[in-house]
Each structure stands twice: as C-alpha cells, then as structure tokens.
Design an enzyme around this catalytic site. Structure first.
Site, PDB file in Angstrom:
ATOM      1  N   LYS A   1       0.842  -1.192   0.000  1.00  0.00           N
ATOM      2  CA  LYS A   1       0.000   0.000   0.000  1.00  0.00           C
ATOM      3  C   LYS A   1       0.876   1.241   0.000  1.00  0.00           C
ATOM      4  O   LYS A   1       1.788   1.361   0.828  1.00  0.00           O
ATOM      5  CB  LYS A   1      -0.906  -0.010   1.232  1.00  0.00           C
ATOM      6  CG  LYS A   1      -1.739   1.228   1.413  1.00  0.00           C
ATOM      7  CD  LYS A   1      -1.279   1.983   2.637  1.00  0.00           C
ATOM      8  CE  LYS A   1      -1.734   3.407   2.660  1.00  0.00           C
ATOM      9  NZ  LYS A   1      -0.878   4.264   3.446  1.00  0.00           N
TER      10      LYS A   1
ATOM     11  N   GLU B   1       4.017   8.824  -1.729  1.00  0.00           N
ATOM     12  CA  GLU B   1       5.004   7.751  -1.863  1.00  0.00           C
ATOM     13  C   GLU B   1       5.108   7.274  -3.304  1.00  0.00           C
ATOM     14  O   GLU B   1       6.194   6.944  -3.782  1.00  0.00           O
ATOM     15  CB  GLU B   1       4.642   6.586  -0.936  1.00  0.00           C
ATOM     16  CG  GLU B   1       4.896   6.927   0.522  1.00  0.00           C
ATOM     17  CD  GLU B   1       4.095   6.094   1.504  1.00  0.00           C
ATOM     18  OE1 GLU B   1       4.389   6.211   2.698  1.00  0.00           O
ATOM     19  OE2 GLU B   1       3.169   5.359   1.104  1.00  0.00           O
TER      20      GLU B   1
ATOM     21  N   LEU C   1      -5.833   7.519  -1.721  1.00  0.00           N
ATOM     22  CA  LEU C   1      -6.012   8.847  -2.291  1.00  0.00           C
ATOM     23  C   LEU C   1      -6.785   9.771  -1.353  1.00  0.00           C
ATOM     24  O   LEU C   1      -7.589  10.589  -1.801  1.00  0.00           O
ATOM     25  CB  LEU C   1      -6.763   8.725  -3.627  1.00  0.00           C
ATOM     26  CG  LEU C   1      -6.155   7.760  -4.666  1.00  0.00           C
ATOM     27  CD1 LEU C   1      -7.131   7.511  -5.802  1.00  0.00           C
ATOM     28  CD2 LEU C   1      -4.842   8.320  -5.196  1.00  0.00           C
TER      29      LEU C   1
ATOM     30  N   THR D   1      -4.445  11.831  10.680  1.00  0.00           N
ATOM     31  CA  THR D   1      -3.439  10.968  11.302  1.00  0.00           C
ATOM     32  C   THR D   1      -4.036   9.591  11.613  1.00  0.00           C
ATOM     33  O   THR D   1      -5.078   9.501  12.253  1.00  0.00           O
ATOM     34  CB  THR D   1      -2.916  11.598  12.614  1.00  0.00           C
ATOM     35  OG1 THR D   1      -2.542  12.932  12.337  1.00  0.00           O
ATOM     36  CG2 THR D   1      -1.719  10.828  13.155  1.00  0.00           C
TER      37      THR D   1
ATOM     38  N   ALA E   1      -5.307   7.505   9.451  1.00  0.00           N
ATOM     39  CA  ALA E   1      -6.309   7.037   8.477  1.00  0.00           C
ATOM     40  C   ALA E   1      -5.735   5.924   7.601  1.00  0.00           C
ATOM     41  O   ALA E   1      -6.401   4.917   7.338  1.00  0.00           O
ATOM     42  CB  ALA E   1      -6.812   8.193   7.609  1.00  0.00           C
ATOM     43  N   GLY E   2      -4.490   6.109   7.181  1.00  0.00           N
ATOM     44  CA  GLY E   2      -3.836   5.082   6.362  1.00  0.00           C
ATOM     45  C   GLY E   2      -3.676   3.770   7.133  1.00  0.00           C
ATOM     46  O   GLY E   2      -3.854   2.684   6.579  1.00  0.00           O
TER      47      GLY E   2
ATOM     48  N   ASN F   1     -11.976   1.685   3.442  1.00  0.00           N
ATOM     49  CA  ASN F   1     -12.224   3.117   3.223  1.00  0.00           C
ATOM     50  C   ASN F   1     -13.059   3.695   4.367  1.00  0.00           C
ATOM     51  O   ASN F   1     -12.789   4.800   4.848  1.00  0.00           O
ATOM     52  CB  ASN F   1     -12.977   3.342   1.912  1.00  0.00           C
ATOM     53  CG  ASN F   1     -12.077   3.268   0.682  1.00  0.00           C
ATOM     54  OD1 ASN F   1     -10.849   3.375   0.775  1.00  0.00           O
ATOM     55  ND2 ASN F   1     -12.688   3.091  -0.474  1.00  0.00           N
TER      56      ASN F   1
HETATM   57  P1  ATP Z   1      -1.136   8.305   6.307  1.00  0.00           P
HETATM   58  O1  ATP Z   1      -1.549   9.695   5.984  1.00  0.00           O
HETATM   59  O2  ATP Z   1      -1.839   7.732   7.503  1.00  0.00           O
HETATM   60  O3  ATP Z   1       0.336   8.066   6.311  1.00  0.00           O
HETATM   61  P2  ATP Z   1      -2.355   7.629   3.769  1.00  0.00           P
HETATM   62  O4  ATP Z   1      -1.781   8.804   3.070  1.00  0.00           O
HETATM   63  O5  ATP Z   1      -2.456   6.334   3.063  1.00  0.00           O
HETATM   64  O6  ATP Z   1      -1.603   7.338   5.121  1.00  0.00           O
HETATM   65  P3  ATP Z   1      -4.969   8.645   3.486  1.00  0.00           P
HETATM   66  O7  ATP Z   1      -4.885   8.464   2.020  1.00  0.00           O
HETATM   67  O8  ATP Z   1      -5.095  10.010   4.041  1.00  0.00           O
HETATM   68  O9  ATP Z   1      -3.798   7.958   4.265  1.00  0.00           O
HETATM   69  O10 ATP Z   1      -6.182   7.795   4.047  1.00  0.00           O
HETATM   70  C1  ATP Z   1      -6.290   6.404   3.890  1.00  0.00           C
HETATM   71  C2  ATP Z   1      -7.696   6.053   3.509  1.00  0.00           C
HETATM   72  O11 ATP Z   1      -8.619   6.562   4.482  1.00  0.00           O
HETATM   73  C3  ATP Z   1      -8.118   6.661   2.184  1.00  0.00           C
HETATM   74  O12 ATP Z   1      -7.778   5.805   1.130  1.00  0.00           O
HETATM   75  C4  ATP Z   1      -9.622   6.789   2.384  1.00  0.00           C
HETATM   76  O13 ATP Z   1     -10.265   5.561   2.129  1.00  0.00           O
HETATM   77  C5  ATP Z   1      -9.763   7.101   3.863  1.00  0.00           C
HETATM   78  N1  ATP Z   1      -9.807   8.557   4.103  1.00  0.00           N
HETATM   79  C6  ATP Z   1      -8.800   9.344   4.559  1.00  0.00           C
HETATM   80  N2  ATP Z   1      -9.201  10.644   4.649  1.00  0.00           N
HETATM   81  C7  ATP Z   1     -10.477  10.670   4.255  1.00  0.00           C
HETATM   82  C8  ATP Z   1     -11.472  11.705   4.120  1.00  0.00           C
HETATM   83  N3  ATP Z   1     -11.218  12.975   4.413  1.00  0.00           N
HETATM   84  N4  ATP Z   1     -12.687  11.350   3.659  1.00  0.00           N
HETATM   85  C9  ATP Z   1     -12.976  10.080   3.350  1.00  0.00           C
HETATM   86  N5  ATP Z   1     -12.108   9.067   3.454  1.00  0.00           N
HETATM   87  C10 ATP Z   1     -10.874   9.341   3.901  1.00  0.00           C
END
Ligand code: ATP
Length: 337
Positions: A193, A198, A228, A255, A257-258, A290
């Site tokens: 992932k 990245e 995304l 913070t 979420a990923g 998600n």
């Molecule tokens: P991190 O920021 O934790 O290092 P990351 O960049 O992969 O990791 P994000 O892409 O911000 O994290 O979020 C991961 C997943 O969480 C997204 O693919 C999405 O499914 C969900 N997500 C994050 N932010 C939101 C948002 N504002 N609204 C809806 N879904 C979100």
C-alpha cells in the site's frame, strides 16, 4: 490462523495543544501514542481480529505505557522486548498553518532501532496469517537485520507479507538511500500500500495514472493499493484493477487514516483470503477499509480514532439505510454502545 502480526516501531508523538503552529511556537504538547505498525495492530484488534506487535521499547515509563496500550486494545504484546539502555522513541509533530507537517525525532538511537534478530519471538511470527511491516525499521542496524529475518520466518511459515513503506524522509540519510532501501524489499511483498506522495517519491512521476502505478507492480504481488485520501483508493491485482471511492465525512485530522485502512483491509483478507482473487469480495473489503479510514479522519489523533466493530457496523448501517453518500459520525458512537 487469522492472526495479523505487525512489525516495527511504536513511539510517542508529542503534538501541540493548539492547531496550526510551528514546533517553536507551540505553547505545550500532549502525548499521542503511535508508530504506524503499532497503529495497524491496534486497528485490527479494535475490529475484533487477532493481532500481535513485534518491536522494541525502552525499559522506561513511556515504553511500559505503550505496551499497556497494546494490551488494553487486545493486541498480543508477546513480541515486545524492552531495552535497558535506550529510550522509547519520541517525535514532536505539528501541522503548521501553511499545511506543512513538521517533524522532530528523538532517536539517538531509540529502543526500536536496537531490536536484534536474536530477540525475535519466532513462535509468534510463525503463527501469522499476515505479517505486516513498514520501512522505518529498515533504516539502521541491528533492527534492519531483525526486520529482514522476521520477513523470512513469516514467509517460510506461509504468511502473506504486507508492506506499507510509510515514508519519513527526515529519518533517512538521503532521499536516494530511502528510495533504494524501500525498494530493496519490494519484490517480497504480497500486498503493498502506498500513498500518492510515496507513489511520486518512488516513481519520480507526479501522477496516479495506471501506467505510473504499474511501475511499482511486480508479478509476485497479489495486491497493490494507492490511497487517495478523501478520494478513496485504487487497487491492482493480478487479473483485475479498479478504484473504490471513500465515504464523505467531516475531516478533522487524517493521522492514522492510512493505518486504519490497512488494518481493516488485512482483517478482511485474513477472514477470507479468497478476497485477493475475487474482484467483488476485494471491492467489499476495500469499501470496509475506506470506511475505517474515513472514520479515523473525523477525529483527532491516531489510536483513539481507530473504529471498533460496534462503531463501524452502526455507521455503515446508518449510511446504507439513509441511502445518501454521507456518514455523519460525530456523537453517534455513544448512541450505538
Ligand atoms: P497516512 O496519511 O496515515 O500516512 P495515507 O496517506 O495512506 O496514510 P490517506 O490516504 O489520508 O492515508 O487515508 C487512507 C484512507 O482513508 C483513504 O484511502 C480513504 O479511504 C480514507 N480517508 C482518509 N481521509 C479521508 C477523508 N477525508 N474522507 C474520506 N475518506 C478518507
């Protein structure tokens, strides 16, 4: 087994008590336990899954506090060891008003970097259905060798390997070294992932078009994901690919979420490994991931925001019956429990 074993760092982020200030301007800081691999283990356990964490903490108040947080969240800490001579890692982190994240790490070296291969809980690692890791544990010896050995043990025992590089440029001696070392273990992973940032860092191209993402694809992979943010994610498997939009939420702090996303996805994959070959099942699993990421983005901090099963079931149910493309999550958790 449905056990997810997560390997790497657990540390304490110190975050300003007020929003939008630089580290120098911050009047005070609060403790926010984190470390992506630890967050992932907790995300899995919160969802009712079996999870364990493997890593090293300082034999100090903070290290014992972090081990207790793992246990309180139902994560097996049988892979945690303590270093008598080094401190638990600390990071001061702020999101400045200009949107830039500012980090200051205290790792000179910290306990997590000192894990040796002799300290690995081999029996625990062998029980993993999925073995998950990042790249921060690849930066310095002896942890780097312990990381590589743990991957080998897990793979030999039949685990799927899951990799979220979780790039922290400031921790590497150079960008080139970061890129080389992150990619040095690329071919071993079954599930990878990456974020948009990245993807650009590793390919050198600022685009999420399929031909760019495919530069990171390997024939040995089972699943490659590009998250995304509020747009959800794109996925690439051997025989199919696609995109799954996220839920619409009121974003407060992304913070974790990923990590919530990864934990939720791994939870679904250990429950039904055939999801990796079945596009419909995979899309269902990604929708679930998600939703967990979206909910985590509605609350401050990482670990406290990771959804429980009850919370998630309630919110997804509410989302479905109301049939609108929104989930409004504030306060509803307490009505559900
Ligand atoms: P991190 O920021 O934790 O290092 P990351 O960049 O992969 O990791 P994000 O892409 O911000 O994290 O979020 C991961 C997943 O969480 C997204 O693919 C999405 O499914 C969900 N997500 C994050 N932010 C939101 C948002 N504002 N609204 C809806 N879904 C979100």
């Amino acid at each position: 087994s449905e056990l997810v074993v997560s390997f790497g760092e657990m540390l304490i982020d110190f975050v300003p008590t007020v929003a939008g200030v630089s580290l120098a301007e911050a009047p005070a800081f609060v403790k926010a336990p984190g470390g992506a691999p630890a967050n992932v283990a907790i995300a899995v356990a919160r969802l009712g899954g079996g999870a364990a964490f493997v890593g090293k903490l300082g034999d100090d108040e903070f290290g014992r506090m972090l081990a207790a947080i793992l246990r309180d969240n139902g994560v097996d800490d049988g892979g945690v060891v303590f270093d008598a001579g080094a401190r638990t890692a600390l990071a001061f982190v702020t999101l400045r008003a200009d949107g830039e994240r500012e980090f200051m790490f205290y790792r000179n070296p910290s306990a997590d970097m000192l894990l040796t291969h002799a300290e690995l809980n081999v029996e625990l690692i062998k029980r993993a259905a999925v073995f998950h890791y990042g790249s921060i544990s690849l930066i310095a010896e002896p942890c780097r060798s312990a990381h590589l050995r743990a991957m080998e043990i897990a793979k030999e025992a039949g685990a799927l390997l899951s990799y979220d590089p979780n790039l922290r440029e400031a921790l590497w001696p150079s960008r080139e070294e970061a890129r080389t070392k992150i990619l040095s273990i690329w071919d071993q992973a079954d599930i990878v992932k990456v974020s948009e940032v990245e993807l650009e860092f590793l390919t050198g191209i600022d685009s999420v078009e399929d031909d760019v993402v495919m530069k990171l694809w390997r024939p040995t992979m089972k699943l490659l994901l590009v998250t995304l943010g509020d747009q959800g994610c794109k996925y690439y498997a051997r025989d199919f690919r696609g995109a799954v939009p996220s839920y619409k939420v009121q974003q407060v702090d992304t913070t974790g979420a990923g990590d919530a996303f990864v934990g939720a996805l791994l939870r679904r994959i250990v429950q039904d490994p055939s999801s990796l070959q079945d596009q419909k099942k995979l899309e269902e699993a990604i929708k679930f991931a998600n939703a967990c990421g979206a909910i985590t983005a509605t609350k401050k901090g990482a670990i406290p925001s990771l959804p429980t099963e009850v919370e998630l079931r309630y919110e997804i149910h509410w989302y479905r019956i109301s049939d609108i493309s929104e989930i409004l999550v504030h306060g509803l958790y307490w009505m559900a429990v």
